[in-house]
Design a protein around this motif. Structure first.
Motif, mmCIF file in Angstrom:
data_model
loop_
_atom_site.group_PDB
_atom_site.id
_atom_site.type_symbol
_atom_site.label_atom_id
_atom_site.label_comp_id
_atom_site.label_asym_id
_atom_site.label_seq_id
_atom_site.Cartn_x
_atom_site.Cartn_y
_atom_site.Cartn_z
ATOM 1 N N SER A 23 0.850 -1.220 0.053
ATOM 2 C CA SER A 23 -0.114 0.013 -0.002
ATOM 3 C C SER A 23 0.822 1.175 0.028
ATOM 4 C CB SER A 23 -0.970 -0.156 1.305
ATOM 5 O OG SER A 23 -1.589 1.166 1.464
ATOM 6 N N TYR A 24 1.948 1.265 0.982
ATOM 7 C CA TYR A 24 2.761 2.486 0.923
ATOM 8 C C TYR A 24 3.470 2.678 -0.260
ATOM 9 C CZ TYR A 24 6.193 5.938 2.448
ATOM 10 O OH TYR A 24 7.258 6.786 2.405
ATOM 11 N N ASN A 25 4.276 1.553 -0.788
ATOM 12 C CA ASN A 25 5.205 1.581 -1.773
ATOM 13 C C ASN A 25 4.435 1.708 -3.102
ATOM 14 O OD1 ASN A 25 7.437 1.421 -0.177
ATOM 15 N ND2 ASN A 25 7.480 -0.916 -0.462
ATOM 16 N N THR A 26 3.525 1.486 -3.327
ATOM 17 C CA THR A 26 2.929 1.521 -4.504
ATOM 18 C C THR A 26 2.469 3.148 -4.827
ATOM 19 O OG1 THR A 26 0.772 1.100 -3.685
ATOM 20 C CG2 THR A 26 1.912 -0.549 -5.168
ATOM 21 N N ARG A 27 2.316 3.818 -3.753
ATOM 22 C CA ARG A 27 2.038 5.140 -3.598
ATOM 23 C C ARG A 27 3.379 5.938 -3.920
ATOM 24 N NH1 ARG A 27 -1.850 4.671 1.018
ATOM 25 N NH2 ARG A 27 -0.071 4.596 1.694
ATOM 26 N N TYR A 28 4.232 5.575 -2.938
ATOM 27 C CA TYR A 28 5.677 6.097 -2.727
ATOM 28 C C TYR A 28 6.233 6.217 -4.346
ATOM 29 C CZ TYR A 28 10.056 7.881 -0.916
ATOM 30 O OH TYR A 28 10.949 8.454 -0.529
ATOM 31 N N TYR A 71 6.884 2.890 -10.791
ATOM 32 C CA TYR A 71 6.301 1.740 -11.236
ATOM 33 C C TYR A 71 5.440 1.899 -12.728
ATOM 34 C CZ TYR A 71 6.803 -0.302 -6.665
ATOM 35 O OH TYR A 71 7.391 -0.786 -5.519
ATOM 36 N N GLY A 72 4.930 3.244 -12.913
ATOM 37 C CA GLY A 72 4.579 3.491 -14.255
ATOM 38 C C GLY A 72 5.532 3.304 -15.309
ATOM 39 N N LEU A 73 6.944 3.900 -14.861
ATOM 40 C CA LEU A 73 7.792 3.574 -16.059
ATOM 41 C C LEU A 73 8.243 2.173 -16.069
ATOM 42 C CD1 LEU A 73 9.911 5.520 -17.504
ATOM 43 C CD2 LEU A 73 11.515 5.098 -15.687
ATOM 44 N N ILE A 74 8.128 1.293 -15.348
ATOM 45 C CA ILE A 74 8.060 -0.085 -15.595
ATOM 46 C C ILE A 74 7.138 -0.526 -16.339
ATOM 47 C CG2 ILE A 74 7.875 -2.296 -14.501
ATOM 48 C CD1 ILE A 74 9.480 -1.250 -12.135
ATOM 49 N N VAL A 75 6.033 -0.226 -16.293
ATOM 50 C CA VAL A 75 4.732 -0.728 -17.073
ATOM 51 C C VAL A 75 4.761 -0.274 -18.621
ATOM 52 C CG1 VAL A 75 2.375 -0.673 -17.524
ATOM 53 C CG2 VAL A 75 3.143 -0.889 -15.117
ATOM 54 N N ALA A 76 5.606 0.974 -18.651
ATOM 55 C CA ALA A 76 5.636 1.590 -19.953
ATOM 56 C C ALA A 76 6.728 1.076 -20.741
ATOM 57 C CB ALA A 76 5.861 3.046 -19.907
ATOM 58 N N SER A 77 7.884 0.599 -19.884
ATOM 59 C CA SER A 77 8.851 -0.156 -20.374
ATOM 60 C C SER A 77 8.345 -1.481 -20.902
ATOM 61 C CB SER A 77 10.046 -0.129 -19.512
ATOM 62 O OG SER A 77 10.607 1.053 -19.420
ATOM 63 N N LEU A 78 7.722 -2.223 -20.206
ATOM 64 C CA LEU A 78 7.221 -3.730 -20.466
ATOM 65 C C LEU A 78 6.377 -3.527 -21.818
ATOM 66 C CD1 LEU A 78 6.437 -5.164 -17.101
ATOM 67 C CD2 LEU A 78 8.222 -5.723 -18.759
ATOM 68 N N VAL A 91 3.634 -8.903 -11.202
ATOM 69 C CA VAL A 91 4.839 -9.802 -10.304
ATOM 70 C C VAL A 91 5.992 -8.699 -10.114
ATOM 71 C CG1 VAL A 91 6.647 -11.455 -10.816
ATOM 72 C CG2 VAL A 91 4.221 -12.024 -11.548
ATOM 73 N N LEU A 92 6.462 -7.826 -10.964
ATOM 74 C CA LEU A 92 7.340 -6.985 -10.790
ATOM 75 C C LEU A 92 7.092 -6.048 -9.728
ATOM 76 C CD1 LEU A 92 8.960 -6.443 -14.104
ATOM 77 C CD2 LEU A 92 10.132 -7.578 -12.536
ATOM 78 N N ILE A 93 5.850 -5.275 -9.816
ATOM 79 C CA ILE A 93 5.470 -4.367 -8.839
ATOM 80 C C ILE A 93 5.137 -4.823 -7.382
ATOM 81 C CG2 ILE A 93 3.811 -2.541 -8.401
ATOM 82 C CD1 ILE A 93 3.865 -1.996 -11.466
ATOM 83 N N LEU A 94 4.322 -5.886 -7.451
ATOM 84 C CA LEU A 94 4.110 -6.504 -6.291
ATOM 85 C C LEU A 94 5.441 -7.117 -5.398
ATOM 86 C CD1 LEU A 94 0.672 -7.928 -6.895
ATOM 87 C CD2 LEU A 94 1.113 -5.976 -5.666
#
Length: 165
Positions: free
Chosen positions: A48-53, A58-65, A140-143
């Protein structure tokens, strides 16, 4: 000229809004803060905390994938280029009907031909499978990252600030 100015303004706006939330790589890849969560509640609070922080990272990871998935699926890349390029070419070079002997070819005919060829080509490229791959790999990567990285000291102060407001 006006289009170039709009593109520059859009990029500046994107940088100010989205990229300002990026955390530095030294903080994102801080291996000193990696630990196994004690239980599911700890993992849930970390996620919960890290996905906001780290939302920008994480958006950059999704875009790269997503870019990786499209570039490695050649048929999908060809189908998208065919559809987008065909649409742009029809709009640019064939705004009016053209007469070929006894036949009149309109934009509607050209779009129909484009989609009759492009949609089956796109279907063969399996875009739905690619989307699910992007979702699964991102999850998988983000969680995994969010549950393994301990929140910093600032997370304790964020909870206190939230209670006093």
């Amino acid at each position: 000229m006006d289009l170039a100015l709009r593109v520059v303004e859009t990029l500046k706006s994107f940088r100010e809004t989205r990229l300002s939330g990026l955390r530095p790589p030294s903080e994102f890849f801080d291996y000193h803060r990696i630990s196994r969560p004690a239980d599911v509640n700890t993992a849930t609070s970390r996620i919960s905390y890290n996905t906001r922080y780290f939302s920008g990272n994480y958006g950059l990871i999704v875009a790269s994938l997503a870019v990786y998935a499209v570039l490695t699926n050649y048929l999908l890349l060809i189908a998208m280029a065919f559809l987008v390029g065909g649409f742009a070419l029809i709009n640019k070079f064939a705004p009016d009907a053209t007469q070929f002997g006894e036949h009149t070819v309109t934009q509607k005919h050209l779009y129909t031909g484009l989609f009759v060829i492009g949609i089956p080509l796109l279907w063969l490229a399996s875009p739905i499978g690619t989307i699910f791959w992007i979702i699964g790999a991102s999850a998988v990567l983000i969680l995994g990252h969010a549950s393994l990285i301990e929140p910093g000291v600032e997370s304790d102060y964020a909870a206190i600030d939230g209670e006093t407001v």
